[in-house]
Design an enzyme around this catalytic site. Structure first.
Site: not given
Length: 393
Positions: A43-45, A133, A135-137, A183
């Site tokens: 959540h930094t991007d 789903g 979290g591996l984009s 991502d």
């Protein structure tokens, strides 16, 4: 059909076969793009900060065939329907569902200079072994494979950083998920045995060797099989909190803040917004610390930053779930160098770095812990840093 090391059918082969079955001819080419694991920097991007992901071996492939009209048609083995639209009718609001990912890319290319009035339509078939789903984009893998395929097939000549922006715009505007550019950058820029250290403000990217294999280390992924969706409320709410915190502190983005600014932030912000801000500020520093530790000490030294990242996401950003916390705690209790949840949160996967010999032990203990708690059986596998988006056929 050939099989991957994970036991799934090779998506490139699957895309070729699927294209022939749906469209009755051989494709003109097949392109593929990897999923990604974010080693650290969550959540930094979208806060213009730092991230450090790497591309993985699991990939999404798109087979493409030319047409002599203006139609875009797309099919996949994951959905029963063929979706089609005339290029002249393509807008951000004209497609939805799973087809918004590939068709959204076609629209987004026009926003970066592509003249869609000068190209012909195409048929596309998608196949993937990136878990959805988790979290591996899986979404960025679709977007980047399609972006490179259309760029090369239509002769657009866009560079990879621009194609990453294309994928992000498709996801933001067409899919409706307010994600950053991490991502797509990981999928397009990844290299074998290396991570992509990305400055999300300047978009400067540096490929950093990981050295896991040489150090006798493995990265274990624990897919909790608790599915998440970025287009729904939790992710958007976190982004809104970050933007509100930046406004209250008088900065354009949270990237401009350092840890020394946190006492002032605590005075100005409500508790929840402060904790959201604190996560982003400290997470940015953890990314820098991780890259520095890799350079100076090697991969065995990064564990504390992974552990601290999980605590921050659990307590300050509040995006973990009990299954993720259990996976992380169990890995740590059984000798992992470091562990954290990865991805946008609210489900998905955890990662754990450990010496190779511990992989079967940690795998067994996590599976047993999930069973004891009555959780759904997780999918547990190791990943290696792999090459980014490419043409395969």
């Amino acid at each position: 059909m050939s099989e991957t090391t994970t036991g799934r059918v090779d998506p490139v082969t699957q895309a070729q076969h699927g294209f022939a079955e749906w469209f009755g001819r051989r494709p003109a080419g097949v392109w593929s793009s990897p999923g990604r694991v974010n080693l650290i920097g969550e959540h930094t991007d979208y806060n213009d900060g730092f991230v450090f992901p790497f591309a993985i071996e699991q990939r999404t492939a798109v087979a493409l065939g030319d047409r002599d009209d203006r139609m875009l048609r797309v099919a996949t083995g994951f959905a029963p329907d063929l979706v089609e639209i005339d290029l002249d009718l393509l807008t951000p609001d004209s497609v939805d569902g799973w087809a918004a990912y590939p068709l959204g890319v076609a629209w987004a290319l026009s926003e970066f200079g592509a003249d869609l009035s000068a190209v012909r339509g195409v048929d596309l078939y998608l196949a993937s072994d990136v878990p959805v789903g988790a979290g591996l984009s899986s979404s960025a893998a679709i977007e980047c494979a399609v972006a490179l395929a259309l760029d090369e097939h239509w002769g657009l000549g866009l560079d990879r950083p621009t194609l990453a922006k294309v994928g992000q715009l498709a996801e933001n505007r067409v899919v409706g998920a307010p994600t950053g550019i991490m991502d797509q950058s990981a999928s397009l820029l990844g290299e074998a045995d290396a991570g992509v250290f990305l400055d999300c403000r300047s978009l400067d990217a540096e490929v950093i060797p990981l050295g896991f294999a040489a150090a006798g280390l493995s990265l274990l992924v624990v897919d909790t099989r608790v599915s998440h969706a970025h287009a729904t409320g939790g992710y958007a709410a976190r982004r809104a909190s970050c933007e509100a915190g930046a406004r209250a502190l008088g900065v354009e983005s949270l990237r401009e803040l350092q840890e020394g600014d946190l006492p002032r932030a605590a005075e100005l912000l409500d508790d929840e917004t402060f904790r959201r801000v604190r996560h982003v500020v400290t997470e940015n520093q953890r990314v820098l610390d991780t890259v520095r530790a890799l350079h100076e000490q090697g991969p065995g030294a990064i564990g504390p930053f992974l552990d601290a990242s999980h605590v921050s996401m659990r307590d300050d950003f509040e995006i973990s779930v009990p299954e993720l916390d259990l996976a992380v705690a169990t890995a740590q209790a059984n000798g992992a160098i470091g562990a954290r949840m990865t991805g946008g949160g609210f489900g998905g996967s955890a990662i754990a770095l450990m010496i190779d010999a511990l992989v079967p032990i940690v795998t067994r203990e996590i599976a047993a812990a999930f069973a004891e708690h009555g959780y759904r059986e997780p999918s547990i596998f190791t990943v290696r840093a792999a090459q980014g988006t490419r043409r395969d056929v």
